[in-house]
Structure formats: structure tokens, C-alpha cells
Design an enzyme around this catalytic site. Structure first.
Site, PDB file in Angstrom:
ATOM      1  N   ARG A  49     -13.949 -11.741   9.734  1.00 12.89           N
ATOM      2  CA  ARG A  49     -15.173 -12.252   9.968  1.00 12.89           C
ATOM      3  C   ARG A  49     -16.192 -13.303   9.414  1.00 12.89           C
ATOM      4  O   ARG A  49     -15.404 -13.423   7.995  1.00 12.89           O
ATOM      5  CB  ARG A  49     -16.627 -11.029   9.494  1.00 12.89           C
ATOM      6  N   ASP A  51     -19.194 -16.049   7.621  1.00 14.94           N
ATOM      7  CA  ASP A  51     -20.269 -15.646   7.833  1.00 14.94           C
ATOM      8  C   ASP A  51     -21.442 -16.838   8.516  1.00 14.94           C
ATOM      9  O   ASP A  51     -20.445 -17.683   8.918  1.00 14.94           O
ATOM     10  CB  ASP A  51     -20.972 -16.281   6.711  1.00 14.94           C
ATOM     11  N   TYR A 109      -7.907 -19.804   4.252  1.00 13.07           N
ATOM     12  CA  TYR A 109      -9.187 -21.333   4.262  1.00 13.07           C
ATOM     13  C   TYR A 109      -9.449 -22.202   3.706  1.00 13.07           C
ATOM     14  O   TYR A 109      -8.513 -22.634   3.291  1.00 13.07           O
ATOM     15  CB  TYR A 109     -10.377 -19.983   3.732  1.00 13.07           C
ATOM     16  N   ARG A 196     -16.430 -19.662  -0.911  1.00 11.26           N
ATOM     17  CA  ARG A 196     -17.138 -19.877  -1.181  1.00 11.26           C
ATOM     18  C   ARG A 196     -17.906 -20.094  -2.376  1.00 11.26           C
ATOM     19  O   ARG A 196     -18.364 -20.821  -2.978  1.00 11.26           O
ATOM     20  CB  ARG A 196     -18.587 -19.913  -0.765  1.00 11.26           C
TER      21      ARG A 196
END
Length: 255
Positions: A49, A51, A109, A196
Site C-alpha cells: 500500500r 500513502d 522505492y 520518507r
């Protein structure tokens, strides 16, 4: 039949991946389009998932269906019912034992930082802007301590609901490509806001506000309050998961 799909999306205008009742999400939008093609409700399971505001390069999902459609029909039919910010890249049948989330060996990522005095215009939805000069080599050196299995509490969102904070980072790199600094990280799984939060701390190292050794100290200290701020969502893209080759998926998501 169990079918796997590869999904690309611009997450800017979505409230994240997971289906919600009070706003647009990537999952909800995809399921609505798939359900139109199947002519009955379709539920999908994703590899990871994302954000609100985070993008997807090759998200992998699976769903079960008794409807007979060729793979081209699933791709084109679903795409024709999706907004321009979401696309189905490919579809293929997979064994019943395949699971988009639990079969994944790792997830990858990429975080893109536009590093120049002037903000972005054309790429504003896909980068984070940092006006102060960044030392990508320092950031890369600092990040290497993250490789391996560790407790990532220092880089975990307060709202994270994972049972524990131990994750295994398989690779991490920071490099400069002209005006952009690119952070790439691969791990078996990620905590909420983990990438992040790591980038937010690496930015402080890149600006010279903290030493290269600071990231190691944060990791050992396990205190989110003393780490860097959470970097904006716009710069983050989920490149996709990786699966063992025996599942027969496309090379981009196979090991």
C-alpha cells in the site's frame, strides 16, 4: 482463475492506495473499473500500500474471477474505465498459490529530489524541491548503515500499526543525476512512512547539518523524535515488488 496485474499511477490526487469510503483511492478506482469489465464486484490485493500523494511505477495486484476474458481484454477494458492517472500495464494468469503481497520477496522505492535554486514547474508532482546544495556522496555513505536487518523505530510513523519495527534493507543508494538527487531503497517490507522518514534525515546529512555517522546513531537510538522530518510524498514512487522467477511474472518484478 487468479489474475495478476501491473498497475502504474500518479498518486497526487488520491488519498493513497487503500480503499476508503470518504474519498478517491487507487484501489477503489481500480476495483470500480475491473468490476465494470467483469460485470460483478472485484476485490484486489496489492503488493504494498502507498500513502496519499505517492506514485506507483509497477504496483502488482491479484484478483480471482470466474469470468472468461483474454488478458488483452482485461488490460484494455480496465484502462478504458480508468482516469488518465491510472493504467493497467499488463495482465497474466497466475497459480492459485500466488499472492501479490505474501509472495513478494522484496519491495523497491525511488525518491527524487530536485536540487536547484528554483522550484519545479513541469515535474512538480513527481519531485521534492530542495534549494540548498546537497552532497549526494555524503548521503550515500550515511545510508549504507541501513543495510541489513534492524529495528527501524527511528524511521517509523507514530501512526504505524505494524506489530514490530524490524525490517531488512537489501540495498540503498543515493546518487546525483544533474539537478536531481535520487534515493533508491529495497527491503523485504517497509514501515509506515519509513522511506520518507529516512529521506528526511538523509537530507539533513546532505545539507551538512548532521554528520555521516548521525544516521547510525538514529538507527541505534530508536527515537523517532530526534530524527529528521518526514519528506513530502510527491518525490516518492513505489517501483514495485520482486517475486521469485518460478511465478513467471515479467522481468521487471522477478528475481
Amino acid at each position: 482463475m487468479r489474475i495478476a496485474l501491473g498497475i502504474e499511477y500518479d498518486g497526487t490526487d488520491f488519498l493513497g492506495w487503500q480503499r476508503l469510503t470518504h474519498g478517491d483511492t487507487v484501489q477503489g478506482t481500480l476495483e470500480k473499473a475491473l468490476s465494470f469489465v467483469a460485470n460483478y464486484p472485484v476485490d484486489v490485493t496489492c503488493a504494498g500500500r502507498t500513502d496519499a500523494g505517492v506514485h506507483g511505477r509497477c504496483q502488482v495486484v491479484h484478483f480471482d474471477t470466474e469470468v472468461q476474458r483474454d488478458m488483452r481484454g482485461w488490460v484494455l477494458g480496465t484502462c478504458s474505465n480508468l482516469p488518465t492517472s491510472v493504467a493497467v500495464l499488463w495482465a497474466q494468469p497466475v497459480p492459485d498459490g500466488f499472492h501479490a503481497r505474501f509472495s513478494a520477496r522484496s519491495r523497491r522505492y525511488r525518491y527524487r529530489i530536485l536540487n536547484r535554486p528554483v522550484r519545479a514547474a513541469l515535474d512538480a508532482r513527481y519531485v521534492t524541491w530542495e534549494r540548498h546544495p546537497l552532497d549526494a556522496a555524503r548521503m550515500h555513505d550515511a545510508a549504507q548503515v541501513l543495510i541489513g536487518e534492524h529495528d527501524f523505530t527511528a524511521f517509523r510513523a507514530i501512526s504505524c500499526q505494524a506489530r514490530h519495527a524490524r525490517r531488512e534493507v537489501l540495498a540503498v543508494s543515493v546518487r546525483r543525476e544533474e539537478e536531481q538527487v535520487i534515493v533508491e531503497i529495497e527491503a523485504n517490507a517497509f514501515l509506515h512512512h519509513m522511506v520518507r522518514n529516512i529521506v528526511g534525515s538523509l537530507l539533513m546529512v546532505g545539507r551538512g547539518e548532521q554528520s555521516v555517522a548521525w544516521i547510525a546513531a538514529l538507527l541505534a537510538g530508536r527515537n523517532r523524535e530526534v530524527a529528521g522530518p518526514t519528506a513530502p510524498a510527491s518525490g516518492l514512487t513505489f517501483l514495485g515488488p520482486r517475486y521469485e522467477a518460478h511465478w513467471g511474472l515479467i522481468p521487471e518484478v522477478s528475481q
